[in-house]
Design an enzyme around this catalytic site. Structure first.
Site, PDB file in Angstrom:
ATOM      1  N   LEU A 222       3.896   4.700   7.164  1.00 34.74           N
ATOM      2  CA  LEU A 222       2.825   5.129   6.398  1.00 34.74           C
ATOM      3  C   LEU A 222       3.117   6.969   6.538  1.00 34.74           C
ATOM      4  O   LEU A 222       3.838   7.001   7.179  1.00 34.74           O
ATOM      5  CB  LEU A 222       1.281   5.291   6.741  1.00 34.74           C
ATOM      6  CG  LEU A 222       0.721   3.329   7.303  1.00 34.74           C
ATOM      7  CD1 LEU A 222      -0.719   3.805   7.568  1.00 34.74           C
ATOM      8  CD2 LEU A 222       1.131   2.683   5.897  1.00 34.74           C
TER       9      LEU A 222
ATOM     10  N   HIS B  50      -0.152   7.153   1.366  1.00 36.42           N
ATOM     11  CA  HIS B  50      -1.009   6.387   1.761  1.00 36.42           C
ATOM     12  C   HIS B  50      -2.533   6.861   2.140  1.00 36.42           C
ATOM     13  O   HIS B  50      -3.497   5.822   2.067  1.00 36.42           O
ATOM     14  CB  HIS B  50      -0.380   5.430   3.047  1.00 36.42           C
ATOM     15  CG  HIS B  50       0.846   5.068   2.843  1.00 36.42           C
ATOM     16  ND1 HIS B  50       2.241   5.331   3.398  1.00 36.42           N
ATOM     17  CD2 HIS B  50       1.061   3.427   2.224  1.00 36.42           C
ATOM     18  CE1 HIS B  50       2.927   4.508   2.518  1.00 36.42           C
ATOM     19  NE2 HIS B  50       2.390   3.283   2.377  1.00 36.42           N
TER      20      HIS B  50
ATOM     21  N   LEU C 244       5.894  11.032  -2.465  1.00 28.94           N
ATOM     22  CA  LEU C 244       6.274  10.150  -1.730  1.00 28.94           C
ATOM     23  C   LEU C 244       6.190   8.602  -1.292  1.00 28.94           C
ATOM     24  O   LEU C 244       5.869   8.260  -2.705  1.00 28.94           O
ATOM     25  CB  LEU C 244       4.958  10.458  -0.828  1.00 28.94           C
ATOM     26  CG  LEU C 244       3.896  11.961  -0.217  1.00 28.94           C
ATOM     27  CD1 LEU C 244       2.988  11.996  -0.047  1.00 28.94           C
ATOM     28  CD2 LEU C 244       5.623  12.696   0.262  1.00 28.94           C
ATOM     29  N   SER C 245       6.865   8.629  -0.893  1.00 26.11           N
ATOM     30  CA  SER C 245       7.625   6.643  -0.988  1.00 26.11           C
ATOM     31  C   SER C 245       8.188   6.576   0.774  1.00 26.11           C
ATOM     32  O   SER C 245       8.902   8.297   1.424  1.00 26.11           O
ATOM     33  CB  SER C 245       8.973   6.719  -1.687  1.00 26.11           C
ATOM     34  OG  SER C 245       9.567   5.315  -1.157  1.00 26.11           O
ATOM     35  N   SER C 246       8.114   5.378   1.198  1.00 25.66           N
ATOM     36  CA  SER C 246       8.817   5.264   2.613  1.00 25.66           C
ATOM     37  C   SER C 246       9.810   5.340   2.726  1.00 25.66           C
ATOM     38  O   SER C 246      10.975   5.680   3.618  1.00 25.66           O
ATOM     39  CB  SER C 246       8.403   4.015   3.203  1.00 25.66           C
ATOM     40  OG  SER C 246       6.792   3.937   3.416  1.00 25.66           O
ATOM     41  N   ARG C 247      10.598   5.055   1.190  1.00 23.93           N
ATOM     42  CA  ARG C 247      11.993   4.940   1.528  1.00 23.93           C
ATOM     43  C   ARG C 247      12.781   6.710   1.497  1.00 23.93           C
ATOM     44  O   ARG C 247      14.072   6.722   1.062  1.00 23.93           O
ATOM     45  CB  ARG C 247      12.433   4.584  -0.346  1.00 23.93           C
ATOM     46  CG  ARG C 247      12.396   3.400   0.082  1.00 23.93           C
ATOM     47  CD  ARG C 247      12.647   2.304  -0.399  1.00 23.93           C
ATOM     48  NE  ARG C 247      12.847  -0.022  -0.332  1.00 23.93           N
ATOM     49  CZ  ARG C 247      11.746  -0.570  -1.311  1.00 23.93           C
ATOM     50  NH1 ARG C 247      10.676   0.297  -1.927  1.00 23.93           N
ATOM     51  NH2 ARG C 247      12.012  -1.786  -0.822  1.00 23.93           N
TER      52      ARG C 247
END
Length: 270
Positions: free
Chosen positions: A17, A21, A168-171
């Site tokens: 997260l 998120h 924004l991205s987890s990757r």
């Protein structure tokens, strides 16, 4: 799952997260009495050569982060709990799932809709919040809910961006320092396209201007860039501007070995 008293909002995640998120959670808290966040890395939406095994899993850290924003319940099932056996009944996502993300990742949206349908049935929220960054996913979920008469409202939340403009991205965690700088070109291209639309450019002109920028961007390998109807994902360069006048510039590209997606809403009022 036992029902919570009062209205319930759901935020579905695959963990790892970040502030994007949390923006969904905050929107959910304003809309309902209780907020449930699901954390599940769904194997059905990953292809054989994708990053299912390496996808970041940090449940303890995720729960600690969710505690800071007052989430009522975290639903974090194991894979065996979600899929006790290979599913025999499958969700068919239809033709919208065969283009763009669906063309590059052929099984992806069938797996997404399968798990979304299951979690919606288990949690039974009044409203479920999804990020605008996954715009094609959002359109498909809305279509599934409408076509299957599911008693839930789907609410989109705008893309959360870093100060640099990168979505924004987890990757993003996969990017090196140099790749991070190169990745900024995605948002810059979309801003150029949106500006062109604001000054009267057609969908074809918007697409071509943004594409030309990314074609020259160092370190960026373009997968696709198009201008689509945000509801149907029809290509506006082929079908023309819809009556509602809204479009969506969508793009996906590799920066190094990391595949990123982004989009920007545009209006064609001319």
């Amino acid at each position: 799952m036992d029902q919570l008293s009062g209205s319930v909002a759901l935020v579905m995640t695959m963990g790892a997260l970040h502030e994007g998120h949390l923006s969904l959670v905050r929107a959910a808290k304003e809309a309902a009495d209780h907020v449930v966040v699901s954390v599940f890395v769904n194997p059905l939406q990953f292809g054989p050569d994708e990053d299912f095994d390496s996808y970041p899993r940090q449940l303890d850290a995720d729960i600690a982060l969710l505690d800071t924003v007052g989430v009522d319940l975290v639903f974090a099932p194991s894979e065996s709990e979600m899929y006790p056996r290979e599913p025999l009944i499958r969700i068919d996502p239809g033709p919208m799932a065969t283009v763009y993300e669906g063309k590059t990742r052929p099984i992806h949206f069938a797996g997404v809709l399968q798990v979304v349908h299951k979690v919606l049935n288990l949690v039974r929220p009044d409203v479920a919040f999804f990020g605008q960054k996954d715009a094609q996913q959002l359109a498909l979920i809305r279509t599934m809910v409408a076509d299957l008469d599911m008693p839930v409202r789907i609410q989109a939340v705008p893309i959360k961006r870093e100060e640099s403009g990168l979505a924004l991205s987890s990757r993003n965690a996969y990017l090196s320092e140099d790749e991070y700088i190169e990745a900024l070109a995605l948002n810059q291209a979309l801003v150029l396209g949106k500006d062109a639309a604001r000054h009267g450019a057609s969908p074809v002109e918007v697409r071509d201007r943004a594409t030309a920028y990314l074609d020259k961007a160092p370190g960026v390998k373009l997968d696709y860039l198009s201008v689509v109807d945000p509801e149907t994902f029809e290509d506006l360069t082929e079908v023309g501007v819809p009556d509602h006048g809204r479009g969506l510039i969508i793009t996906a590209a590799w920066v190094g070995s990391t595949r990123l997606i982004d989009n920007r809403e545009v209006r064609f009022d001319g």
